[in-house]
Enzyme design. Structure first.
Site, PDB file in Angstrom:
ATOM      1  N   HIS A  86      30.247   3.967 -20.897  1.00 58.90           N
ATOM      2  CA  HIS A  86      30.895   2.674 -21.137  1.00 58.90           C
ATOM      3  C   HIS A  86      31.855   2.387 -19.996  1.00 58.90           C
ATOM      4  O   HIS A  86      32.584   3.274 -19.592  1.00 58.90           O
ATOM      5  CB  HIS A  86      31.673   2.713 -22.449  1.00 58.90           C
ATOM      6  N   ARG A 112      -3.660  -2.792  10.192  1.00 60.27           N
ATOM      7  CA  ARG A 112      -2.418  -3.485  10.520  1.00 60.27           C
ATOM      8  C   ARG A 112      -1.666  -2.691  11.587  1.00 60.27           C
ATOM      9  O   ARG A 112      -1.846  -1.476  11.692  1.00 60.27           O
ATOM     10  CB  ARG A 112      -1.570  -3.508   9.241  1.00 60.27           C
ATOM     11  N   ASP A 158      -4.482  -2.140  -5.916  1.00 63.15           N
ATOM     12  CA  ASP A 158      -4.862  -3.529  -6.177  1.00 63.15           C
ATOM     13  C   ASP A 158      -6.374  -3.733  -6.106  1.00 63.15           C
ATOM     14  O   ASP A 158      -6.880  -4.731  -6.606  1.00 63.15           O
ATOM     15  CB  ASP A 158      -4.212  -4.465  -5.134  1.00 63.15           C
TER      16      ASP A 158
HETATM   17  P1  FAD Z   1      -1.897  -3.052  -0.133  1.00 64.07           P
HETATM   18  O1  FAD Z   1      -0.442  -2.859  -0.159  1.00 64.07           O
HETATM   19  O2  FAD Z   1      -2.427  -4.431  -0.109  1.00 64.07           O
HETATM   20  O3  FAD Z   1      -2.407  -2.259   1.144  1.00 64.07           O
HETATM   21  C1  FAD Z   1      -3.734  -2.282   1.561  1.00 64.07           C
HETATM   22  C2  FAD Z   1      -3.781  -1.998   3.040  1.00 64.07           C
HETATM   23  O4  FAD Z   1      -5.129  -1.792   3.399  1.00 64.07           O
HETATM   24  C3  FAD Z   1      -3.277  -3.149   3.910  1.00 64.07           C
HETATM   25  O5  FAD Z   1      -2.286  -2.691   4.790  1.00 64.07           O
HETATM   26  C4  FAD Z   1      -4.517  -3.593   4.686  1.00 64.07           C
HETATM   27  O6  FAD Z   1      -4.232  -3.977   6.024  1.00 64.07           O
HETATM   28  C5  FAD Z   1      -5.337  -2.322   4.672  1.00 64.07           C
HETATM   29  N1  FAD Z   1      -6.772  -2.563   4.824  1.00 64.07           N
HETATM   30  C6  FAD Z   1      -7.560  -3.400   4.095  1.00 64.07           C
HETATM   31  N2  FAD Z   1      -8.837  -3.308   4.484  1.00 64.07           N
HETATM   32  C7  FAD Z   1      -8.864  -2.394   5.489  1.00 64.07           C
HETATM   33  C8  FAD Z   1      -9.892  -1.866   6.294  1.00 64.07           C
HETATM   34  N3  FAD Z   1     -11.176  -2.227   6.136  1.00 64.07           N
HETATM   35  N4  FAD Z   1      -9.554  -0.949   7.237  1.00 64.07           N
HETATM   36  C9  FAD Z   1      -8.269  -0.562   7.397  1.00 64.07           C
HETATM   37  N5  FAD Z   1      -7.254  -1.015   6.654  1.00 64.07           N
HETATM   38  C10 FAD Z   1      -7.550  -1.924   5.711  1.00 64.07           C
HETATM   39  N6  FAD Z   1       4.675  -5.258  -6.367  1.00 64.07           N
HETATM   40  C11 FAD Z   1       5.700  -4.639  -6.973  1.00 64.07           C
HETATM   41  O7  FAD Z   1       5.479  -3.642  -7.676  1.00 64.07           O
HETATM   42  N7  FAD Z   1       6.993  -5.073  -6.819  1.00 64.07           N
HETATM   43  C12 FAD Z   1       7.298  -6.154  -6.066  1.00 64.07           C
HETATM   44  O8  FAD Z   1       8.466  -6.511  -5.943  1.00 64.07           O
HETATM   45  C13 FAD Z   1       6.232  -6.840  -5.429  1.00 64.07           C
HETATM   46  N8  FAD Z   1       6.485  -7.927  -4.662  1.00 64.07           N
HETATM   47  C14 FAD Z   1       5.447  -8.564  -4.036  1.00 64.07           C
HETATM   48  C15 FAD Z   1       5.730  -9.685  -3.277  1.00 64.07           C
HETATM   49  C16 FAD Z   1       4.715 -10.361  -2.631  1.00 64.07           C
HETATM   50  C17 FAD Z   1       5.047 -11.576  -1.805  1.00 64.07           C
HETATM   51  C18 FAD Z   1       3.375  -9.872  -2.726  1.00 64.07           C
HETATM   52  C19 FAD Z   1       2.265 -10.574  -1.996  1.00 64.07           C
HETATM   53  C20 FAD Z   1       3.082  -8.759  -3.486  1.00 64.07           C
HETATM   54  C21 FAD Z   1       4.116  -8.097  -4.154  1.00 64.07           C
HETATM   55  N9  FAD Z   1       3.869  -6.970  -4.954  1.00 64.07           N
HETATM   56  C22 FAD Z   1       4.909  -6.345  -5.592  1.00 64.07           C
HETATM   57  C23 FAD Z   1       2.512  -6.435  -5.132  1.00 64.07           C
HETATM   58  C24 FAD Z   1       2.306  -5.227  -4.209  1.00 64.07           C
HETATM   59  O9  FAD Z   1       2.538  -5.611  -2.889  1.00 64.07           O
HETATM   60  C25 FAD Z   1       0.901  -4.686  -4.366  1.00 64.07           C
HETATM   61  O10 FAD Z   1       0.636  -4.411  -5.730  1.00 64.07           O
HETATM   62  C26 FAD Z   1       0.729  -3.401  -3.572  1.00 64.07           C
HETATM   63  O11 FAD Z   1       1.007  -3.611  -2.217  1.00 64.07           O
HETATM   64  C27 FAD Z   1      -0.674  -2.836  -3.741  1.00 64.07           C
HETATM   65  O12 FAD Z   1      -0.800  -1.685  -2.989  1.00 64.07           O
HETATM   66  P2  FAD Z   1      -2.200  -1.203  -2.392  1.00 64.07           P
HETATM   67  O13 FAD Z   1      -1.912   0.073  -1.689  1.00 64.07           O
HETATM   68  O14 FAD Z   1      -3.227  -1.227  -3.449  1.00 64.07           O
HETATM   69  O15 FAD Z   1      -2.629  -2.328  -1.352  1.00 64.07           O
END
Ligand code: FAD
Ligand code: NAI
Length: 463
Positions: free
Chosen positions: A442, A36, A310
């Site tokens: 409180h 990204r 995730d």
């Molecule tokens: P991600 O945040 O998905 O990051 C993964 C990154 O890896 C991305 O930037 C992607 O571009 C990159 N990537 C993937 N494949 C490759 C590759 N091959 N090479 C290079 N880069 C790559 N959770 C909460 O706890 N509270 C909230 O309020 C909340 N609100 C949300 C609202 C929405 C609309 C959504 C969609 C999700 C929300 N979530 C929330 C969930 C939260 O966003 C995810 O649980 C969290 O982002 C997971 O983190 P991560 O690091 O596992 O993955």
């Protein structure tokens, strides 16, 4: 120039970027691959942060329209500047993602810009250039699950990403899926004036939520004008000049009907995103839902390759990913990182908010546990009354014999902040009496937590 690192993390979301920072703090040479244009992953760019910006702005709009007059604050004609609201959201996101870039520089984490692919254990290719590392961490996050027959174009049929970007308030927004995203974004657009219908396959919202809280939540959202079609499945969508016509039918089968919408939001869950990493070629094992299988130390079946966030099993929450990022970094540095999966809060940031931690009453019943319940309504909390936000209650579940807190479920003002107190209590293995005997300032909303803890022992004071 290809370089050698101690750790290369693929993905700079809350799992990956936090893992990178912690590993660097512990003296490891770290790179993080992100394709990204900005760091921060789903959460900062198109998830948690922009959705909370719009939830907050739309709450202000709703307050100005419906609540301030009751406080004696007369604001006159309220109007919506959606372009400004969206611009503010973009500013909030930009500040957050730049913050991560600053933290990378401060901690000397190298950002390898581009898409990463694991060529072999110890080798990550970024847009064709091979970099080597002792450890590789898969932190590639998740993507929304498509619904066959309802083709997303991010304009009329949107995922959360398009649903956060609308430039006009829809007349009728149909949300498919009554989970976290559907209810948060449904609330945003409802407050800004849209008619909102939520179509949910099951007989309840947010599956897994404590049933009593879930039923109260459904009633409260209904009072806000969000229409629910539970036990209903969408079988098709037709796009036309005016919008989209959805065909729905009872989940158990039966007569079909149609619903016209100008925007349809598909929010039926998310799935691990590991495509294009080359995992099949190197033999990294995935489970039946495409998640990377790891052991308790986040190690995959291939030595030197780990996974978090995730992309692996567990709740898809930013703070869960962050905790795993920290734990894994500490393990890779020879320490003893650990995550307590029994004490991970979940919060739906609607108003009122819904927050939960630990086991639900249904889960306790299912495993035959003996427990006591303490409940306290916000109507009996002085601060909630002063704020004019008295909907909801705090519910604490504690072991019948030991009084240890097993779970807590809160629906009400700032529930997401209140739950932190229970998270700490559970981390320390506290009893309900420990919370009940702790002096709470409180008048605060937290006194409702104390009173619910008192109620576990049958001795609430203010009800
Ligand atoms: P991600 O945040 O998905 O990051 C993964 C990154 O890896 C991305 O930037 C992607 O571009 C990159 N990537 C993937 N494949 C490759 C590759 N091959 N090479 C290079 N880069 C790559 N959770 C909460 O706890 N509270 C909230 O309020 C909340 N609100 C949300 C609202 C929405 C609309 C959504 C969609 C999700 C929300 N979530 C929330 C969930 C939260 O966003 C995810 O649980 C969290 O982002 C997971 O983190 P991560 O690091 O596992 O993955
Ligand atoms: P979700 O899993 O929360 O909810 C999906 C809903 O869609 C469920 O109620 C499910 O029963 C329903 N469903 C599934 N298939 C369906 C179908 N064919 N027709 C109708 N309904 C159907 O998923 P959601 O809302 O997409 O969010 C994904 C994840 O992102 C969440 O589970 C959560 O982990 C995370 N998230 C967290 C937030 C927070 O912490 N506040 C906010 C937004 C997302």
């Amino acid at each position: 120039m290809p370089e050698t690192f101690d750790v290369i993390i693929i993905g700079a979301g809350p799992g990956g970027y936090v893992c990178a920072i912690r590993a660097a703090q512990l003296g490891l040479k770290v790179a993080c691959v992100e394709k990204r244009a900005t760091l921060g992953g789903t959460c900062l760019n198109v998830g948690c942060i922009p959705s909370k910006a719009l939830l907050n702005s739309s709450e202000h709009f709703d307050e100005a329209n419906h609540k301030l007059a009751d406080h004696g604050v007369i604001v006159g004609q309220v109007s919506l500047d959606l372009a400004r609201m969206q611009a503010r959201k973009a500013e909030v996101v930009a500040a957050n993602v730049k913050g991560v870039e600053f933290l990378f520089k401060k901690n000397k984490v190298t950002w390898l810009k581009g898409a990463g692919r694991i060529a072999a254990a110890g080798v990550v290719e970024v847009d064709g250039t091979a970099h080597t590392a002792k450890h590789i961490v898969i932190a590639t996050g998740s993507e929304s699950i498509p619904l066959p027959g309802v083709e997303v174009d991010e304009t009329r049929i949107v995922t959360s990403t398009g649903g956060l970007e609308l430039s006009v308030v829809p007349k009728h927004l149909v949300v498919i899926g009554g989970g976290y995203i559907g209810l948060e974004l449904g609330s945003v657009w409802r407050r800004l004036g849209a008619e909102v219908t939520v179509v949910e396959f099951l007989d309840r919202l947010v599956p897994g939520m404590d049933m009593e809280v879930g039923k109260t939540f459904e009633r409260m959202l209904g009072k806000q004008g969000i229409k629910m079609k539970l036990k209903t499945k969408v079988t098709g969508a037709k796009m036309h000049a005016q919008g989209v016509t959805l065909t729905v039918e009872p989940a158990a089968g039966g007569a079909a009907e149609t619903i016209d919408a100008d925007i349809v939001l598909v929010a039926i869950g998310r799935r691990a995103h590991t495509e294009a990493l080359g995992l099949a070629d190197i033999g990294v094992a995935l489970d039946e839902r495409g998640r990377v299988i790891t052991d308790a130390h986040y190690a995959t079946n291939i030595p030197g390759i780990h996974a978090i966030g995730d992309a692996i099993v567990g709740p898809m929450l930013a703070h869960k990913a962050e905790e795993e990022g920290v734990a894994l970094a500490e393990i890779l540095a020879g320490q003893h990182g650990h995550v307590n999966y029994g004490a991970i809060p979940g919060v739906v940031y609607t108003w009122p908010e819904v927050a939960s931690i630990g086991e639900t009453e249904e889960q306790l019943k299912a495993r035959g546990a003996l427990y006591n319940v303490g409940k306290f309504p916000f109507t009996a909390n002085g601060r909630a009354r002063a704020m004019g936000d008295m909907d909801g209650f705090v519910k604490i579940l504690a072991d019948k014999t030991t009084d240890r807190v097993l779970g807590a479920h809160i629906i009400g003002p700032d529930a997401g902040t209140l739950i932190a107190e229970i998270a700490i209590a559970m981390e320390f293995g506290a009893s309900a009496e420990d919370i009940a005997r702790t002096c709470h300032a409180h008048p605060t909303l937290n006194e409702a937590v104390k009173e619910a803890a008192l109620a576990v022992g049958g001795r609430a004071l203010h009800i």
